[in-house]
Design a protein around this motif. Structure first.
Motif, short mmCIF file in Angstrom:
data_model
loop_
_atom_site.label_atom_id
_atom_site.label_comp_id
_atom_site.label_asym_id
_atom_site.label_seq_id
_atom_site.Cartn_x
_atom_site.Cartn_y
_atom_site.Cartn_z
N THR A 39 3.29 8.68 11.03
CA THR A 39 3.75 9.05 12.51
C THR A 39 5.10 9.86 12.66
O THR A 39 4.88 10.93 13.46
N GLU A 60 14.66 8.95 7.09
CA GLU A 60 14.29 7.78 6.25
C GLU A 60 14.98 7.11 5.31
O GLU A 60 15.71 7.41 4.78
N SER A 69 2.49 4.25 5.11
CA SER A 69 1.89 5.60 4.63
C SER A 69 1.63 5.89 3.28
O SER A 69 0.73 6.61 2.89
N ILE A 75 -8.62 5.07 3.21
CA ILE A 75 -9.71 5.17 3.68
C ILE A 75 -9.58 5.87 5.27
O ILE A 75 -8.85 5.20 6.30
C1 LIG Z 1 -1.94 -2.07 2.21
C2 LIG Z 1 -2.45 -1.15 3.34
C3 LIG Z 1 -3.54 -0.67 3.37
C4 LIG Z 1 -3.83 0.19 4.31
N1 LIG Z 1 -5.13 0.93 4.43
C5 LIG Z 1 -5.48 1.74 5.44
C6 LIG Z 1 -6.60 2.45 5.00
O1 LIG Z 1 -7.39 2.52 4.48
N2 LIG Z 1 -6.99 3.40 6.19
C7 LIG Z 1 -6.20 3.53 7.38
O2 LIG Z 1 -6.46 4.34 8.30
N3 LIG Z 1 -4.86 2.92 7.57
C8 LIG Z 1 -4.60 1.82 6.24
N4 LIG Z 1 -3.38 1.41 6.47
C9 LIG Z 1 -2.20 1.62 7.61
C10 LIG Z 1 -1.68 2.82 7.89
O3 LIG Z 1 -1.22 2.96 6.34
C11 LIG Z 1 -0.57 2.65 8.61
O4 LIG Z 1 -1.29 2.54 9.71
C12 LIG Z 1 0.08 3.94 8.78
O5 LIG Z 1 0.61 4.36 7.42
C13 LIG Z 1 1.28 3.73 9.53
O6 LIG Z 1 2.18 5.00 9.72
P1 LIG Z 1 3.52 5.02 10.20
O7 LIG Z 1 4.20 6.32 9.78
O8 LIG Z 1 3.44 4.63 11.54
O9 LIG Z 1 4.39 3.65 9.54
P2 LIG Z 1 5.00 3.69 8.00
O10 LIG Z 1 4.11 4.49 7.08
O11 LIG Z 1 5.46 2.25 7.66
O12 LIG Z 1 6.39 4.56 8.21
C14 LIG Z 1 7.59 3.89 8.87
C15 LIG Z 1 8.72 4.77 7.98
O13 LIG Z 1 9.64 4.30 8.72
C16 LIG Z 1 10.89 4.07 7.75
N5 LIG Z 1 11.78 3.32 8.56
C17 LIG Z 1 11.76 2.08 9.05
N6 LIG Z 1 12.96 1.46 9.60
C18 LIG Z 1 13.91 2.57 9.12
C19 LIG Z 1 15.34 2.42 9.22
N7 LIG Z 1 16.11 1.54 9.81
N8 LIG Z 1 15.79 3.79 8.94
C20 LIG Z 1 15.16 4.77 8.45
N9 LIG Z 1 13.94 4.67 8.15
C21 LIG Z 1 13.36 3.67 8.57
C22 LIG Z 1 10.12 3.38 6.57
O14 LIG Z 1 10.85 3.18 5.42
C23 LIG Z 1 8.91 4.03 6.60
O15 LIG Z 1 8.75 5.30 5.86
C24 LIG Z 1 -2.95 0.50 5.41
C25 LIG Z 1 -1.74 -0.08 5.43
C26 LIG Z 1 -1.23 -0.93 4.44
C27 LIG Z 1 0.08 -1.52 4.33
#
Ligand SMILES: Cc1cc2nc3c(=O)[nH]c(=O)nc-3n(C[C@H](O)[C@H](O)[C@H](O)COP(=O)(O)OP(=O)(O)OC[C@H]3O[C@@H](n4cnc5c(N)ncnc54)[C@H](O)[C@@H]3O)c2cc1C
Length: 451
Positions: A39, A60, A69, A75
């Protein structure tokens, strides 16, 4: 237990990241993005595409891809909701059709962008393990057709077993359009492209406070015109009030040793599809580019009260039940060893799709809650957040998913109680029982609890 950067296959095998910069001292920026998962990375990338003159900084707490992520199964689905039928329940038929179109275009663009991230457009098999699942597959195919989507095909027992040889399979929906990817290569690619456009990155710099347009870490702070929260399941650490709209859960995954030619021959899988089955708590699995099996479960764990930290990164009971379920599915290669095991956090909403909003009088903008289904949708969310941060129009802003919030979750202790009740009911359904009154009621309200 090993730390996540060693135990997660993707993080442990990631290409060298280069030098990491920790935030120190005071800085100014136009827009600060907190969180370097998909995101945050897509938001930073699209911000620079929309307006190259803006000074964009990403902060981060770990390394890029430290959260879901970098830990997911990779998948990739074109469907924005968990299914087209659910999209109709949540948003109505017209918007479900619109979401399907947006989702497919998004995956086509993602595939072009991620051509060097081991993206294989294999499609997906949605597996029927019971007679009821066979009906579900047929119904899903019918709904897709009704929305004008022609990427679903029903496979009978022999056809699906010719694709992948498990004695448990009774049939499947073969869904073209999505595929499998190496998520950490995608993380690295978006970061590299954003850096080329001038985005600055600070890592290993946990944000401890966001207030009055300032992002504060232990060693420094950044004053910004706008702040984008891209912290998904960690969001309550900074803004606890958002817990009303999501629940943090942990999913767990195993990755095997590399399969021998003989082991591959015994299972087939020539077309390498990403796989999910039709249970409420389903297994999801895929091959990696070096032919290991990644084997995961959506039977996610809630750690009260809303814990998201390193102590949840491993769960022996989950690893044990994952190994057992693997052997049930593929007894012909039951000797396979698993070299990696890990868990990752997911933010789940009652409608299984993300929500968007602002805080602090519009200074802070956020999107979270992909409910274990975010690889495709985070790219759409990044585009939406970038437009919101620049006050620029896009059609995407009119989506109900953007304008409306999901039904709230109760606070503790009711939260734990309801999770336990729903989990037990879903387990009964997976055993073949009819959904009880609780699930029927939640269904009527369009509410889900699974990851
Ligand atoms: C085990 C697992 C399997 C999955 N399999 C799939 C799949 O096969 N297909 C699919 O479509 N989706 C899958 N997902 C879901 C997908 O990975 C997530 O929906 C997506 O990665 C979310 O992205 P994001 O950037 O919103 O969150 P995140 O990737 O969690 O990123 C949030 C970031 O914010 C950082 N952060 C948080 N708080 C702070 C702070 N206070 N200061 C600085 N940094 C901070 C964190 O360290 C993190 O890096 C899976 C998830 C998991 C856990």
């Amino acid at each position: 237990m090993q730390n996540i950067e060693q135990s997660c296959y993707w993080l442990a095998t990631r290409p060298d990241q280069g030098e990491i910069t920790v935030l120190q001292g005071k800085l100014d920026a136009d827009i600060v993005v907190v969180g370097a998962g998909f995101t945050g990375l897509w938001t930073a990338y699209f911000l620079k595409q929309i307006d190259p003159s803006r000074d964009v900084v990403v902060v981060e707490q770990g390394v890029t891809g430290y959260g879901g992520s970098g830990r997911n199964a990779g998948i990739v689905s074109a469907c924005v909701d968990h299914s087209h039928a659910l999209a109709i329940v949540h948003f109505g038929k017209a918007e479900a059709a619109r979401l399907a179109e947006i989702g497919q275009k998004n995956i086509d663009e993602l595939a072009q962008f991620a051509f060097d991230c081991d993206f294989e457009k294999t499609g997906q098999l949605q597996i029927a393990l019971t007679q009821k699942h066979l009906e579900d597959c047929r119904e899903n195919n019918r709904v897709a057709e009704e929305l004008g989507i022609n990427s679903y095909r029903f496979l009978g027992r022999d056809e699906v077993q010719a694709e992948l040889n498990s004695p448990l399979y009774l049939g499947a929906s073969l869904v073209t359009g999505g595929g499998i990817i190496n998520p950490i290569k995608l993380v690295g690619k978006i970061k590299a492209e954003a850096m080329k456009l001038g985005v600055r990155f600070f890592e290993r710099s946990p944000v401890i406070e966001v207030k009055g347009g300032t992002v504060v870490t232990k060693g420094g702070s950044i004053n910004a015109r706008k702040i984008v929260l891209a912290t998904d399941s960690y969001t309550h650490h900074l803004f606890p009030q958002l817990l009303w709209r999501f629940i943090p859960l942990y999913d767990y995954i195993l990755v095997s040793e590399v399969l021998t030619g003989e082991q591959l021959r015994k299972i087939g899988w020539q077309n390498r599809q990403g796989i999910v089955d039709c249970r409420s708590f389903f297994n999801y699995y895929r091959l990696t580019s070096d032919n290991r099996i990644l084997w995961g479960t959506s039977e996610a764990n809630y750690y009260p009260p809303n814990r998201v930290d390193e102590s949840c990164d491993h769960s022996e009971p989950h690893y044990r039940s994952l190994r057992e379920s693997f052997v049930r599915h593929f007894p012909q290669i039951s000797e396979l060893n698993f070299s990696y095991q890990w868990g990752g956090p997911i933010a789940s909403t009652t409608r299984l799709t993300p929500f968007f909003g602002t805080l602090e009088g519009g200074k802070v903008i956020y999107a979270l809650g992909y409910t274990g289904h975010g690889i495709g949708t985070t790219r759409i969310a990044g585009k939406i957040l970038a437009h919101m941060a620049c006050s620029k129009e896009t059609d995407l802003l009119s989506l109900s998913m953007v304008r409306k919030k999901p039904f709230p979750y109760p606070p503790e202790p009711l939260r734990s109680l309801s999770v336990n009740m729903v989990t037990n009911s879903l387990r009964q359904v997976d055993k073949g029982d009819d959904p009880g009154i609780l699930l029927k009621m939640l269904d009527l309200l369009g509410i889900g609890f699974s990851s």
